[in-house]
Write a protein that holds these residues in place. Structure first.
Motif, PDB file in Angstrom:
ATOM      1  N   ARG A 275      -0.284   5.408   0.378  1.00 31.66           N
ATOM      2  CA  ARG A 275      -0.762   6.097   0.740  1.00 31.66           C
ATOM      3  C   ARG A 275      -1.087   7.330  -0.442  1.00 31.66           C
ATOM      4  NH1 ARG A 275       1.021   5.531   6.249  1.00 31.66           N
ATOM      5  NH2 ARG A 275      -0.474   3.832   6.611  1.00 31.66           N
ATOM      6  N   ARG A 276      -0.067   8.115  -0.694  1.00 33.51           N
ATOM      7  CA  ARG A 276       0.242   9.241  -1.694  1.00 33.51           C
ATOM      8  C   ARG A 276       0.823   8.838  -2.902  1.00 33.51           C
ATOM      9  NH1 ARG A 276       0.659  13.727   3.072  1.00 33.51           N
ATOM     10  NH2 ARG A 276       1.559  12.937   3.549  1.00 33.51           N
TER      11      ARG A 276
ATOM     12  N   THR B 275      -3.512   3.735  -3.284  1.00 32.05           N
ATOM     13  CA  THR B 275      -3.232   5.172  -3.230  1.00 32.05           C
ATOM     14  C   THR B 275      -4.524   6.201  -3.366  1.00 32.05           C
ATOM     15  OG1 THR B 275      -1.223   4.745  -4.490  1.00 32.05           O
ATOM     16  CG2 THR B 275      -1.692   6.630  -4.377  1.00 32.05           C
ATOM     17  N   GLU B 276      -4.304   6.455  -2.560  1.00 27.47           N
ATOM     18  CA  GLU B 276      -5.823   7.436  -2.303  1.00 27.47           C
ATOM     19  C   GLU B 276      -6.050   8.694  -2.386  1.00 27.47           C
ATOM     20  OE1 GLU B 276      -5.023   7.397   2.936  1.00 27.47           O
ATOM     21  OE2 GLU B 276      -6.407   5.409   1.648  1.00 27.47           O
TER      22      GLU B 276
ATOM     23  N   THR C 166       0.964  -0.986   0.178  1.00 25.41           N
ATOM     24  CA  THR C 166       0.348   0.209   0.063  1.00 25.41           C
ATOM     25  C   THR C 166       0.718   1.452  -0.150  1.00 25.41           C
ATOM     26  OG1 THR C 166      -1.571  -1.445   1.208  1.00 25.41           O
ATOM     27  CG2 THR C 166      -1.810   1.521   0.987  1.00 25.41           C
TER      28      THR C 166
ATOM     29  N   THR D 284       3.355  -0.991   4.267  1.00 28.30           N
ATOM     30  CA  THR D 284       2.643   0.709   3.979  1.00 28.30           C
ATOM     31  C   THR D 284       3.647   1.675   4.347  1.00 28.30           C
ATOM     32  OG1 THR D 284       0.083  -0.924   4.486  1.00 28.30           O
ATOM     33  CG2 THR D 284       0.718   1.451   3.937  1.00 28.30           C
TER      34      THR D 284
ATOM     35  N   ASP E 275       4.106   6.437   3.275  1.00 30.87           N
ATOM     36  CA  ASP E 275       2.690   7.466   3.136  1.00 30.87           C
ATOM     37  C   ASP E 275       2.892   8.057   1.755  1.00 30.87           C
ATOM     38  OD1 ASP E 275       1.351   9.841   4.714  1.00 30.87           O
ATOM     39  OD2 ASP E 275       2.969  10.733   3.563  1.00 30.87           O
TER      40      ASP E 275
END
Length: 297
Positions: A12-13, A59-60, A10, A240, A242
């Motif tokens: 995230r950004r 990615t969120e 994962t 995970t 960031d």
């Protein structure tokens, strides 16, 4: 591809540098001579990478950068795809110079407008460009009028460290929600301006004390070299992470400390829409370069 060679599932950004081109030549810019390079993402390539990161790494959020993203002609198309098609949180990092017309056009799609400042008034203009401070303040005020949340970024150096608290107070009065502080690293243009570097770490201790005593309402975030946060394990030590940053060539870098140093192990082939593993003896995985840990005042 990234998961095959690391434990990362994962991310995230995505920090997406759309182009190198910029209307500024800031004295501390980590891009250095690459500001003159023509490398850029087309809108299709940018959207392809966003879609791939969203599908494969959950990615969120996307942070759009340059160069200067507001000189990127297809910015509205990329932003609308990120927001409306993928449902990502969208942040833009900009110098805020004469961005009014385009900001009005894309305001409904922006979750955070982050403007870079390097001090108050003349100090900022000395480092960035004449007139850039007043233009940035005008953009913050316009964003507020448009209902767009704002943040700011400052790279701490010898010439602005004594103005951090004053700038934070000014931004607080304007309704800015967050000020993020970074240590100046001797890469890019900063390598040509060693006079900007702070050589005594006690100056950072004094800065933290001043920020604490100011009792600010604005959130102030400091990277670990300023905050004395404990060192983090290398980016590959968890499933995970960031962030990952894509530069206009397609190089993918996981740690802020490796950005601008060509220490990437992964590469996005923009034409083939494919992430490749290109290891080397000096890449961030081989060297175990840690990610940056942020602390709060």
């Amino acid at each position: 591809m990234i998961t095959e060679h690391t434990s990362i599932h994962t991310i995230r950004r995505l920090y997406l540098q759309l182009l190198y081109r910029c209307n500024f030549t800031c004295k501390h810019c980590f891009h250095g001579e690459r500001l003159q390079h023509a490398d850029t993402f087309t809108a299709a390539q940018a959207c392809n990478l966003l879609g791939r990161m969203h599908r494969e790494y959950a990615t969120e959020a996307v942070v759009l950068l340059g160069g200067e993203p507001f000189v990127y002609k297809e910015l509205p198309r990329v932003i609308r795809y990120a927001k409306h098609t993928l449902g990502l949180t969208v942040e833009i990092c900009t110098n805020g110079y004469r961005i009014g017309p385009r900001l009005r056009e894309i305001a409904p799609c922006i979750d955070l407008l982050r403007i870079s400042l390097e001090g108050v008034g003349a100090t900022n203009d000395r480092i960035r460009r004449d007139g850039s401070y007043s233009a940035a303040i005008e953009s913050i005020e316009l964003a507020s009028d448009l209902g767009v949340a704002t943040g700011a970024t400052l790279t701490v150096n010898r010439y602005n460290i004594d103005e951090v608290v004053e700038l934070a107070q000014t931004l607080q009065a304007l309704g800015v929600s967050q000020l993020k502080l970074h240590q100046l690293r001797a890469v890019g243009n900063a390598a040509q301006h060693p006079d900007m570097l702070i050589t005594d770490s006690a100056a950072y201790t004094d800065l933290r004390d001043q920020l604490g005593q100011a009792r600010l309402d604005i959130e102030v975030i400091l990277d670990e070299d300023l905050s004395e946060a404990p060192a983090c394990s290398p980016s590959t030590g968890t499933d995970t992470i960031d962030r990952i940053e894509a530069d206009p060539r397609g190089a993918l870098t996981m740690s802020c400390k490796a950005v601008g140093r060509d220490s990437h192990a992964f590469w996005y082939d923009k034409d083939r829409d494919h992430i490749e593993y290109r290891p080397s003896a000096h890449d961030e995985i081989a060297l175990g370069i840690p990610d940056v840990v942020y602390g709060r005042v």
